[in-house]
Each structure stands twice: as C-alpha cells, then as structure tokens.
Design a protein around this motif. Structure first.
Motif, mmCIF file in Angstrom:
data_model
loop_
_atom_site.group_PDB
_atom_site.id
_atom_site.type_symbol
_atom_site.label_atom_id
_atom_site.label_comp_id
_atom_site.label_asym_id
_atom_site.label_seq_id
_atom_site.Cartn_x
_atom_site.Cartn_y
_atom_site.Cartn_z
ATOM 1 N N ASP A 65 7.268 -9.696 -6.277
ATOM 2 C CA ASP A 65 6.296 -9.588 -6.222
ATOM 3 C C ASP A 65 5.547 -9.116 -4.804
ATOM 4 O O ASP A 65 4.814 -8.148 -5.319
ATOM 5 N N ALA A 66 5.587 -9.714 -4.473
ATOM 6 C CA ALA A 66 4.719 -9.250 -3.321
ATOM 7 C C ALA A 66 5.127 -8.574 -2.283
ATOM 8 O O ALA A 66 4.315 -7.450 -1.817
ATOM 9 N N GLN A 67 6.553 -8.586 -2.375
ATOM 10 C CA GLN A 67 6.985 -7.132 -1.580
ATOM 11 C C GLN A 67 6.709 -5.994 -2.547
ATOM 12 O O GLN A 67 6.624 -4.724 -1.688
ATOM 13 N N ALA A 68 6.561 -5.589 -3.481
ATOM 14 C CA ALA A 68 6.365 -4.929 -4.611
ATOM 15 C C ALA A 68 5.435 -4.340 -4.448
ATOM 16 O O ALA A 68 5.207 -2.888 -4.504
ATOM 17 N N ALA A 69 4.103 -5.490 -4.143
ATOM 18 C CA ALA A 69 2.821 -4.413 -4.180
ATOM 19 C C ALA A 69 2.717 -3.736 -2.797
ATOM 20 O O ALA A 69 1.745 -3.071 -2.609
ATOM 21 N N ALA A 70 3.673 -4.929 -1.558
ATOM 22 C CA ALA A 70 3.390 -3.801 -0.806
ATOM 23 C C ALA A 70 3.644 -2.442 -0.515
ATOM 24 O O ALA A 70 3.448 -1.759 -0.273
ATOM 25 N N HIS A 71 5.144 -2.518 -1.455
ATOM 26 C CA HIS A 71 5.724 -0.716 -1.383
ATOM 27 C C HIS A 71 4.709 0.068 -1.708
ATOM 28 O O HIS A 71 5.020 0.984 -1.341
ATOM 29 N N ALA A 72 4.429 -0.574 -2.992
ATOM 30 C CA ALA A 72 3.240 0.627 -3.767
ATOM 31 C C ALA A 72 1.946 1.174 -3.227
ATOM 32 O O ALA A 72 2.162 2.203 -3.222
ATOM 33 N N ALA A 73 1.800 -0.235 -2.180
ATOM 34 C CA ALA A 73 0.447 0.040 -1.036
ATOM 35 C C ALA A 73 0.868 1.228 -0.804
ATOM 36 O O ALA A 73 0.442 1.836 -0.555
ATOM 37 N N HIS A 74 1.570 0.961 0.003
ATOM 38 C CA HIS A 74 2.454 1.700 1.136
ATOM 39 C C HIS A 74 2.682 3.173 0.509
ATOM 40 O O HIS A 74 2.552 4.387 1.033
ATOM 41 N N GLU A 75 3.244 3.287 -0.277
ATOM 42 C CA GLU A 75 3.556 5.015 -1.275
ATOM 43 C C GLU A 75 2.590 5.368 -1.434
ATOM 44 O O GLU A 75 1.573 6.856 -1.727
ATOM 45 N N SER A 76 1.286 4.552 -1.657
ATOM 46 C CA SER A 76 0.207 5.665 -2.357
ATOM 47 C C SER A 76 -0.557 5.841 -1.039
ATOM 48 O O SER A 76 -1.083 6.675 -0.958
ATOM 49 N N ALA A 77 -0.422 5.000 0.182
ATOM 50 C CA ALA A 77 -1.560 5.384 1.299
ATOM 51 C C ALA A 77 -0.550 6.437 1.088
ATOM 52 O O ALA A 77 -0.953 8.029 2.625
ATOM 53 N N ARG A 78 0.113 6.695 1.296
ATOM 54 C CA ARG A 78 1.531 7.995 2.179
ATOM 55 C C ARG A 78 0.989 9.341 1.621
ATOM 56 O O ARG A 78 0.554 9.913 1.906
ATOM 57 N N ARG A 79 1.576 9.194 0.009
ATOM 58 C CA ARG A 79 1.205 10.152 -0.627
ATOM 59 C C ARG A 79 -0.102 10.465 -0.370
ATOM 60 O O ARG A 79 -1.212 12.088 -0.575
ATOM 61 N N HIS A 80 -1.510 9.655 -0.578
ATOM 62 C CA HIS A 80 -2.852 10.155 -0.409
ATOM 63 C C HIS A 80 -3.007 10.664 1.512
ATOM 64 O O HIS A 80 -3.390 11.190 1.135
ATOM 65 N N GLY A 81 -2.348 10.209 2.274
ATOM 66 C CA GLY A 81 -2.130 11.111 3.483
ATOM 67 C C GLY A 81 -1.381 12.415 3.523
ATOM 68 O O GLY A 81 -2.181 13.299 4.865
ATOM 69 N N GLU A 82 -0.572 12.514 2.944
ATOM 70 C CA GLU A 82 0.234 13.631 2.445
ATOM 71 C C GLU A 82 -0.076 14.764 1.981
ATOM 72 O O GLU A 82 -0.077 15.654 2.040
ATOM 73 N N LEU A 83 -1.079 14.798 0.920
ATOM 74 C CA LEU A 83 -1.516 15.549 -0.390
ATOM 75 C C LEU A 83 -2.077 16.155 0.884
ATOM 76 O O LEU A 83 -1.961 17.812 0.341
ATOM 77 N N PRO A 84 -3.537 16.163 2.063
ATOM 78 C CA PRO A 84 -3.594 17.464 1.931
ATOM 79 C C PRO A 84 -2.492 18.351 3.016
ATOM 80 O O PRO A 84 -3.582 19.605 3.005
ATOM 81 N N GLU A 85 -1.966 17.148 3.626
ATOM 82 C CA GLU A 85 -0.573 18.540 4.595
ATOM 83 C C GLU A 85 -0.013 19.682 3.125
ATOM 84 O O GLU A 85 0.112 20.577 3.776
#
Length: 209
Positions: free
Chosen positions: A16-36
C-alpha cells in the motif's frame, strides 16, 4: 495473531505504501508536465494557423473532401438501382501524415485518389453508371484528386500528451520543441521546419501550374 499473519499484514502495508508513493510521483509528474504540453499545443496551433494562412494567401487549392450519402433503402427494396448523393463536405491540404483545413484543423491523412478511378465503382453496370454520375454532379473534373471523409479532426488536448507522450501525430522534444511523430513515438522531427518545407513545396508546385 500468528507470526505469519503479522508478515502478511506487514507486506500489505508495504504494498500500500509503494502504491501511494507511486501515485504521488505520477501526480507530481503530471502536474509538472502539463504546462509544458500546454505550451507545445499552443505552438502547434500557431504553426498550423500560419501554414493555413500561407497556403490560403498563395492561392494553393486544397483538395476536396467528399462524402457519399446513402441511397433510399426503401426504394432499393423495390428493385430500383440507386446511388447515394456525393457531396463536398470540406477541403484540405495534404501535409504528409496529416491534412490541414482552412480553419487550421489537422485531420488524419486520407488517401488521395481521382474522382473517377480507373477501376469500376461497381460490378453492376447500371449501378456503376449511376455512381459515376453521382460523383460528376459535384462539379469536379473526373481526374480531380479527392479525399473521402472518414475521420474527425484531431483534438489537441495537453492532458493526452501527459498521459501518452504524444497527441495524435504531434510530440514534445526534450527542450519543448513541437515534434511531428511517426507510428514510433521515439522517432520524431521538429514540426516547424517540416511544415515550412511542405508549405513552400505546395506553393512552388502551384505557381508552376
């Protein structure tokens, strides 16, 4: 609770901790790439608008886009030989992997073919005659190159780029440069020089006619 139960619980917490960390990483990636991707889409739209303007101002004729309307099926059931009406539903300039209309909308490229191809349109001679007449009623010459409407324009959605790494046939270089992609997302070329070359070739060919 047994030692085994404790191990299962600990393993589930780890998963569960790995899944939460992956989801947080993906959310941060998407948030960072969207303006680009938003910037890439804006630049692609600017380039498509400029290409359409150059072609339009130079008087380069776009290719007619046709659609065949279905005949009255009830009359066909009565034994009548009918052909659906053929209408011009748009015009587009072919630009390699996509086609562009006067409103700077990009479409998947459809195959170019003459209005009346060399092969028969139908194996039934009366039907073939009516189909030929239906096409000629568009007012186009028999050898006029046409496309057939079978697709909608690309929707240039930055969110799709974040999810898939491409939007239709357009991509993003490492420096944010818009790319024109092939079927292989790893293969791409800068869109701006490609469009400039394609537009210039269309204008040059039109001026020689």
């Amino acid at each position: 609770m047994s030692d085994f139960d404790d191990l299962v619980s600990a393993e589930r917490r780890r998963i569960d901790a790995q899944a939460a960390a992956h989801a947080a990483h993906e959310s941060a990636r998407r948030h960072g790439e969207l303006p680009e991707w938003q910037q890439v889409v804006a630049r692609v739209q600017d380039l498509l608008s400029a290409a359409a303007r150059h072609l339009r101002d130079a008087g380069v004729p776009p290719v007619p886009v046709l659609e065949a309307r279905k005949p009255n099926q009830r009359l066909e059931l009565w034994g009548l030989v009918l052909a659906g009406r053929v209408v011009i539903v748009g015009r587009r300039w072919p630009l390699g992997p996509f086609a562009l209309d006067a409103d700077a909308r990009a479409y998947p490229m459809a195959r170019l073919q003459p209005l009346l191809p060399a092969y028969p349109l139908s194996e039934n001679p009366p039907k073939n005659k009516k189909l030929r007449k239906a096409r000629l009623r568009t007012g186009l010459a028999a050898d006029q190159q046409v496309m057939w409407a079978n697709n909608s324009p690309y929707v240039l959605d930055p969110a799709v780029g974040v999810e898939t790494g491409r939007i239709a046939c357009f991509g993003k270089g490492q420096d944010g440069t818009p790319l024109l992609l092939s079927d292989d997302p790893a293969q791409g070329q800068p869109l701006e020089p490609y469009l400039a070359k394609s537009v210039a070739q269309h204008i040059a060919q039109n001026s020689r006619r």
